[in-house]
Every structure is written in structure tokens, then in C-alpha cells.
Scaffold this active site. Structure first.
Site, PDB file in Angstrom:
ATOM      1  N   ASP A  30       0.867  -1.179   0.000  1.00  0.00           N
ATOM      2  CA  ASP A  30       0.000   0.000   0.000  1.00  0.00           C
ATOM      3  C   ASP A  30       0.912   1.240   0.000  1.00  0.00           C
ATOM      4  O   ASP A  30       2.130   1.153   0.214  1.00  0.00           O
ATOM      5  CB  ASP A  30      -0.959  -0.004   1.196  1.00  0.00           C
ATOM      6  CG  ASP A  30      -2.175   0.881   0.928  1.00  0.00           C
ATOM      7  OD1 ASP A  30      -2.095   1.759   0.054  1.00  0.00           O
ATOM      8  OD2 ASP A  30      -3.205   0.697   1.599  1.00  0.00           O
TER       9      ASP A  30
HETATM   10  C1  BGC Z   1      -5.048   3.181   0.144  1.00  0.00           C
HETATM   11  C2  BGC Z   1      -5.174   2.172  -0.972  1.00  0.00           C
HETATM   12  C3  BGC Z   1      -5.029   2.851  -2.299  1.00  0.00           C
HETATM   13  C4  BGC Z   1      -3.685   3.542  -2.336  1.00  0.00           C
HETATM   14  C5  BGC Z   1      -3.397   4.190  -3.668  1.00  0.00           C
HETATM   15  C6  BGC Z   1      -3.818   4.038  -0.008  1.00  0.00           C
HETATM   16  O1  BGC Z   1      -3.843   5.116   0.881  1.00  0.00           O
HETATM   17  O2  BGC Z   1      -5.017   2.506   1.383  1.00  0.00           O
HETATM   18  O3  BGC Z   1      -6.412   1.510  -0.894  1.00  0.00           O
HETATM   19  O4  BGC Z   1      -5.141   1.930  -3.333  1.00  0.00           O
HETATM   20  O5  BGC Z   1      -3.671   4.529  -1.320  1.00  0.00           O
HETATM   21  O6  BGC Z   1      -4.190   5.275  -3.897  1.00  0.00           O
END
Ligand code: BGC
Length: 777
Positions: free
Chosen positions: A303
Site C-alpha cells: 500500500d
Molecule cells: C489506500 C489504498 C489505495 C492507495 C493508492 C492508499 O492510501 O489505502 O487503498 O489503493 O492509497 O491510492
């Protein structure tokens, strides 16, 4: 006021059924045409050979570049002295994220395949969660449709639109089981249940990726957040999860496994500590469970910033240690933090990581790019994009999806559907004229925003007097999230006097109208990442508004716009009709008004148990039976102040039709482990109009080597029935449905025991039978 509302329902039912079928056919044809040049899948040997030949030509830096994903949105590269173009030229990245600027993506792709020495195509990642231009209901709403075919089609439209702009990597689906709605990200998943969650996960992956990676008009999906993110302590986003292995394997992992079996190309590792080890640095999780047990072959992406955060957790000593721990755990690609880019080369030079281990981690990334056909077709023909994004059938399908997501929670005395001949309607509430909220708040910056509910009511009833009062306001108290538009929070709050005046105006409008449509819920900024709440009460002055408007003595219909269950106990006792409409997307308002006025018959069902308030959470139907269960005479395992039962059970939802379930039949009273049996039941529409029912099958294992949940969903089917029509639904039970992961044997087992089975319209279904599982000889 039944006389007001009873129109020619049969006619409506039939018209909307036929237009629905026609629309489905039309949309399928459009999608089939746009994806006609399907590439055939490459064999594993072909892919591996190609990967090896590419790998041989790469320098160490270029290999590490492939493991690095960099932000390319204005806000994300502001702090970086090196531009995305320069990073691409230096072969620093295998992927970029957060930009939807087609020209920039095209430029970066040209630099990557023409100017960077490695000549490797880029992946462009974005959160295309429930639509790109034309927005479908938020995922919890899509799950409430219990309609995997619709979900698959909606996601294929989302992929078609997004991929036409140059995006090819989607950070979707989120399949985290959520049993505590204080957690803001319940909005992004399919709710509390592993079986429903698995069906939704499968549908999403197939819709986004197509039948195989490389299918034109599709993208590579990323199932997230691996794993256990939804079990955050106290429902606080990012907080630690402590999940025993029994629960982890029987519940939390099930939708991930379904996504993997459907061929998902990438998995996103979660942020939080799982049993004290951060998920993005958890070797057991990412290697033993994900690759060995679940058979995942694609690549793992962390993530955003999760590799860097291994240090924040107090797990890694410094950035280099974070890179080492993420790498060793099995994260192939570092999202956004540059920790791999800045540290892996040094780790190889110091001998802590071998170059052959780097190769091992790069292979799955290259393999996905090969399978996607990116080496042959790195560029997108952008001249086609606008036509795809503006395809009217896409927008029409958002209306179908929003209709199918709708859950009718209460409908006393047939209050709904309303009569289109009404002379005057009051539309009240802070969300009644807030069209942006209907599309949600995340990944929707390119959205087609449709009409507000107020506008849709006015369009449906051109001859009626439609009054509108905002009624008050709600604001997120604190914690702005940087990626969300908080204009409303920033606006000057209403004074207590202004709020009181709004409530008074609302009461006057309700008194003067034949019917009031009271739109309540949460601003879309109140759900999602970083949007946990300590309570489920209606925010702002909405409870006061509700009680005042309901007290006006005229019929009131509540429409809920939200991404989590809210405390509507008072409404459930005092307001005759409540319609759950979620953040329903581009055509949400029209779909809501279609439903309120009988042009669409609601058939969605709750994907979670609806709590009476936050004191009941976590709450889920598939709990174990205690030694003093709810039906015991004396001591029961319940609160002394409120019932242990939810306000509305999992799987619940009403219709303007009525359905009966009869004739539950189990094909054999006994079953050998490994064999299958068939369960059938008859479902009949006994109502006056056509409608949908979701037939649901639940089982319970009566004894065994572990206590098993009182009920578990193991089959469902959404069916459409004309008035009077009867259909037989068929379900199969075999090893997949009857086995569970046993903490005693540390393996999947089927116990030779007696099982109950129920089929009906929700998780309280009374129609019951049973069968005995016998040991295989
Ligand atoms: C979130 C993810 C997301 C990623 C990219 C993160 O803060 O937890 O679900 O895909 O950002 O935007």
C-alpha cells in the site's frame, strides 16, 4: 395512505423489467464490440521464456526500478526534486500512480519504451473503484445488489473507460471483511460475510481484467488490502488487527482466495500490524499464506508508503532496514515511498540481498507486463477515449446498477411506491440537493456527476409543487484528509439560530406537502480511508430534523445516502418507509426517484447486519452459539439495555412484491465426505407486481471438532419473478461449502456431523431441513 400510492403497479413492473432486459442486451453488445479483438492467453512457458530474455538485459538499477512505483500527480511529486519524466528516463520506475492525465501517461510511456535504456513499458495505477467517468454505486452498495453478473458488467465498463485514457493498473477490488462499521472503509468492501465477499470479489476481478490478462479494454486488478485490514482495533483506520488463525482463514482470507482463483494479477499488502507484524513486512503472510497456501503467482505491491512505514510502526530500524524487511517478506513493488529505489542497490552491494533474489522479485512484475501484452501495445489510442467515456449506455447502466443496489428497509402500509399524481412534495435534508455526494469521494475526480435528488424529483413530477429545504448541515468534526475535497467542512458553520430556523422551515414544508422525502445520511467525505467514527448517530442536526419533520403529522419517507449503517432506530419506529440508497453514483438520484415512484422495484439485500447503535459493534450474523444463547430461559449472552439482535439482519431487504419460500428439499438425508447434495426450494411472487428476490441458503454444523457459526451463507441467487410466478432455486453443497479450517488440526476438514440448512429471503429464514455428513469409507 395506500390510495395515494397504489398506481398500476403491474404495468410499471413489466415496463421496467423489459426496459431493464433491453438495456442489459444493449450494453453487453457494446462491450462485446469494444473488446472483440481478444488476445489469446500466453502459456506459462512462453511467458517465462520472455521474462528470462528481458531480465538478462537489465542492469541492477533497472531491475530495482521495476520494483518501484512513483507518484505522478501534481501533489505527489511536488516534494521530489526529480520530475516523473526524468525518473522515467533514468529507468527508476516500473509504474506510476495517481495521475489520470492521459497526455502525461502517454509521454511517460514514450520515454520509458524509447529513451530509458531498459525499454520496459510502464504500468499506470489508479483507484478506479466504482467507475471512472460514469460512476456506479460505492462497493458496499454494489454488494447489496447480490448480483455478481451486474457487478462484473459494471466493472468491465469502469475498466473500458479507464483503460481508454491510458490507465492499465487498478487498485481494486477491496475485499476486506468489515464487521465494525465505525471503520470508514466498510464503504469500499462487500461487508461482513466471506461467501458474499468471495462472489463479489470474483465478479470484480473478472469485470476489471476480463477473462484473461491482456484482454483489450481491461486492466490488471489489485486485490487489497492483504489481509485483515478491516479488523482494525476499535474500528480506527490503520490500527492493529489481532485475528486468530481460525478466523483469518475461515473469514478474512476467503474473498482474497476467490480473487486469486479468478486470476487477479496483483495483490496489495495492507498497512496495519497483523498480530504484531506489519502486513507489508510479514513474511508468513506474504510468502507462506499468499503464495504457498493460496497459490498466488502475480506480484505484490505495498500500500502507499507502507514500506517506509515499517519504520513508523517500530518494526524497522531505518529506511534500509524497512526496504530489507519489505523485500524479504515478499513485497515485489514499493508503492510511492521510494524506499526500494533508495536502498535496494546498497543492500545488494553490501551482500544482504543477492542479485538472484532481486531477479526472483522482478520476474512476476515482468510476467504481468508480458501477459498484458504491454510490450506489443504500450500505447493507447487516445482519440477513442472521449467516445468511450461518453457512451450513453454506460451512463444508463449506472442507473440500472443504482436501482439494483437499493435496499428497502421499511415500508409500513405500502407507503411506497408513491403516486406520480401527487400534487405537492417536500424534499428536505442536507443531502437532498448535493449531487456530488452521490458519486462518493474517492477516485472520482473525473466523474460524471448526475442530478441531485431534488432535481430528479422535479423531473419525475413536472406538474407537482416540489418544495425544498436544506434543513441543516453536518460536518466532519476534525481530521481533514488531504486527498478529499473538504470545501463543505471549510465553509462557515451555521449558527444555532440558523439551524433552528432550518428545522422550523422544514416542519412547515412537511405540513404543507402531501408527502415529504427526507434525505439523511453522511456526506460522502465521512466514509472511506481515514474516516472512522466513534458513533453511528446521524451527524449534524439530522436526528433533530428527523424527529421534527416526522412530528409534522404527514407521510414521511426517509432516503439514506451513506456508506455505513447509521443509528436509525428512532426512524425505524416512527417513519413508515426507509430506503437505503448508498452513494449510488452518476444516476443515483434518478434511480432513487424511480424506486420511490414505482418505476423500479427494490430488490437489494443488506451485506451486513445493521446495528442498533455503535454499542453493538462488532456485530455479525455468523457468530458462534454461546453457552447461554439468545433463546435460553435465564442468563443470555446479551446486553441488559438493548437486544443483541441487529436492527435489520444480514441479507434483509423488502420489495414492493411479496415472496414465499416453500418446499425445501434436500436430495439425500446423508452425504459422504467428498460427495455433493442438492438443495432446492420454491420461491413464489405472491405480490401484485414483478420483482426480484434473493434466495439465500444458510447452513449450521451441529457439533464437531470446533464450534461452528449459528448460520453461514453458502449459496444465493437473485431471481426475477412476475406476479404469481414460481421458480425453483437449486444449490449444491459439497466439500467447498462444508469444510472449514480447524485450529485443532491446522488444516481444512469436513466433520462427519449433522447439519441444518435453511433457504429464504434473509439470514433469519425459517424454512428448515437437515442432513447428515458421513465419513468417507
Ligand atoms: C489506500 C489504498 C489505495 C492507495 C493508492 C492508499 O492510501 O489505502 O487503498 O489503493 O492509497 O491510492
Amino acid at each position: 395512505m395506500p390510495s395515494l400510492v397504489l398506481l398500476s403497479r403491474r404495468t410499471f413492473g413489466l415496463i421496467s423489467y423489459f426496459s431493464f432486459v433491453a438495456l442489459i442486451l444493449f450494453t453487453s453488445l457494446a462491450i462485446a464490440q469494444q473488446t472483440a479483438n481478444r488476445s489469446t492467453a500466453l502459456t506459462d512457458d512462453q511467458v517465462n521464456a520472455r521474462v528470462e530474455s528481458i531480465l538478462k538485459q537489465l542492469t541492477l538499477h533497472e531491475k530495482i526500478g521495476q520494483m518501484n512505483q512513483l507518484g505522478a500527480a501534481d501533489w505527489s511529486f511536488k516534494a521530489d526534486p526529480v520530475s516523473p519524466q526524468e525518473h522515467a528516463r533514468r529507468c527508476d520506475a516500473g509504474s506510476f500512480l495517481w495521475t489520470t492525465d492521459s497526455k502525461l501517461m502517454d509521454q511517460l510511456q514514450h520515454i520509458a519504451v524509447e529513451q530509458c535504456h531498459a525499454k520496459l513499458p510502464l504500468l499506470f495505477g489508479f483507484d478506479v473503484i466504482h467507475g471512472y467517468r460514469n460512476i456506479f454505486p460505492i462497493p458496499i452498495g454494489m454488494a447489496a445488489s447480490w448480483d455478481p453478473a451486474m457487478i462484473e458488467k459494471a466493472q468491465s465498463i469502469a475498466a473500458l473507460e479507464a483503460s481508454s485514457t491510458g490507465l492499465n493498473f487498478d487498485f481494486t477490488p477491496m475485499v476486506d471483511i468489515a464487521r465494525d462499521p465505525r471503520w470508514g472503509r466498510i464503504v469500499e468492501g462487500a461487508g461482513e460475510d466471506p461467501y458474499l465477499g468471495a462472489a463479489v470479489a470474483r465478479a470484480q476481478v473478472l469485470g476489471l481484467q476480463g477473462p484473461q490478462l491482456g484482454t483489450p479494454g481491461h486492466m490488471v486488478a489489485s486485490v487489497k488490502h492483504f489481509a485483515g485490514y478491516g479488523a482494525a482495533d476499535g474500528g480506527r483506520d490503520y490500527d492493529s488487527s489481532y485475528i486468530p488463525e481460525e478466523l483469518f482463514r475461515n473469514v478474512y482470507l476467503v474473498p482474497f482466495h476467490a480473487a486469486i482463483k479468478a486470476g487477479v494479477g496483483t495483490v496489495m499488502s495492507a498497512y496495519m500490524d497483523l498480530n504484531d507484524v506489519p502486513a507489508s513486512g510479514n513474511r508468513w503472510l506474504l510468502r507462506d499464506v499468499l503464495r504457498r497456501d493460496l497459490g498466488f503467482k502475480g506480484f505484490v505491491i505495498s500500500d502507499a508508503d507502507a514500506i517506509k512505514s515499517l519504520q513508523v510502526h517500530g518494526y524497522a530500524r531505518d529506511p534500509q532496514d524497512a526496504a530489507l524487511k519489505g523485500f524479504t517478506a515478499g513485497v515485489n513493488m514499493d508503492m510511492a515511498s521510494k524506499t526500494y529505489l533508495d536502498n535496494l542497490e546498497g543492500l545488494v552491494k553490501s551482500g544482504k540481498i543477492k542479485e538472484s533474489e532481486i531477479d526472483e522479485m522482478v520476474r512476476p512484475i515482468l510476467a504481468i507486463k508480458v501477459r498484458m501484452g504491454l510490450f506489443e501495445h504500450p500505447f493507447v489510442d487516445l482519440s477513442k477515449s472521449e467516445a468511450i467515456l461518453n457512451d450513453p449506455s454506460h451512463r444508463q447502466y449506472t442507473r440500472v446498477a443504482a436501482q439494483r443496489a437499493m435496499v428497502l428497509l421499511r415500508n409500513e402500509n405500502h407507503t411506497l411506491p408513491l403516486n406520480k399524481e401527487l400534487k405537492s412534495v417536500a424534499v428536505i435534508g442536507p443531502l437532498a440537493d448535493a449531487p456530488k455526494d452521490l458519486t462518493g469521494s474517492w477516485g472520482v475526480e473525473n466523474a460524471n456527476v448526475g442530478p441531485s435528488i431534488l432535481q430528479a424529483v422535479r423531473a419525475k413530477l413536472p406538474n407537482a409543487k416540489v418544495d425544498y429545504v436544506v434543513g441543516g448541515e453536518m460536518k466532519r468534526a476534525f481530521l481533514p484528509v488531504p486527498w478529499i475535497d473538504h470545501t463543505r467542512e471549510d465553509a462557515k458553520p451555521m449558527t444555532p439560530e440558523q439551524l433552528a430556523a432550518e428545522v422550523n422551515k422544514s416542519v412547515e414544508a412537511a405540513k404543507a406537502a402531501d408527502v415529504t422525502i427526507l434525505v439523511l445520511g453522511e456526506n460522502s467525505t465521512m466514509s472511506g480511508e481515514g474516516s472512522s467514527r466513534s458513533t453511528l448517530v446521524l451527524p449534524g442536526n439530522q436526528q433533530q430534523l428527523l424527529e421534527a419533520v416526522a412530528g409534522a403529522g404527514k407521510p414521511v419517507v426517509v432516503v439514506l445516502i451513506n456508506g455505513r449503517p447509521l443509528d436509525i432506530t428512532w426512524a425505524s419506529e416512527h417513519v413508515p418507509a426507509i430506503l437505503e440508497a448508498w452513494y449510488g453514483g452518476t444516476e443515483a438520484a434518478n434511480a432513487i426517484v424511480d424506486t420511490l415512484f414505482g418505476d423500479s422495484n427494490p430488490g437489494g439485500k443488506l451485506p451486513f447486519s445493521w446495528p442498533r447503535g455503535s454499542g453493538q459493534v462488532p456485530i455479525y450474523y455468523a457468530h458462534n452459539r454461546t453457552q447461554a444463547p439468545e433463546d435460553a430461559p435465564d442468563f443470555t449472552s446479551r446486553y441488559w439495555d438493548i437486544s443483541s439482535f441487529p436492527l435489520y439482519p444480514f441479507g434483509y431487504g423488502l420489495s414492493y412484491s411479496e415472496f414465499t419460500f416453500t418446499n425445501l428439499h434436500v436430495s439425500s438425508p446423508t452425504l459422504k465426505i467428498g460427495d455433493k447434495l442438492e438443495v432446492t426450494a420454491d420461491v413464489q411472487n405472491t405480490g401484485a407486481i414483478g420483482g426480484d428476490e434473493v434466495a439465500q441458503l444458510y447452513i449450521h454444523q451441529q457439533a464437531g471438532s470446533a464450534s461452528r457459526p449459528v448460520r453461514q451463507l453458502k449459496g444465493f441467487e437473485r431471481i426475477t419473478l412476475a406476479p404469481g410466478e414460481k421458480k425453483t432455486v437449486h444449490f449444491t453443497l459439497g466439500k467447498d461449502e462444508l469444510s472449514y479450517w480447524s485450529g485443532q488440526t491446522k488444516s481444512w476438514i469436513v466433520d462427519p456431523e449433522q447439519f441444518d440448512v435453511w433457504v429464504g429471503g434473509d439470514s433469519k429464514a425459517p424454512l428448515h431441513s437437515s442432513f447428515q455428513v458421513e465419513a468417507a469409507q
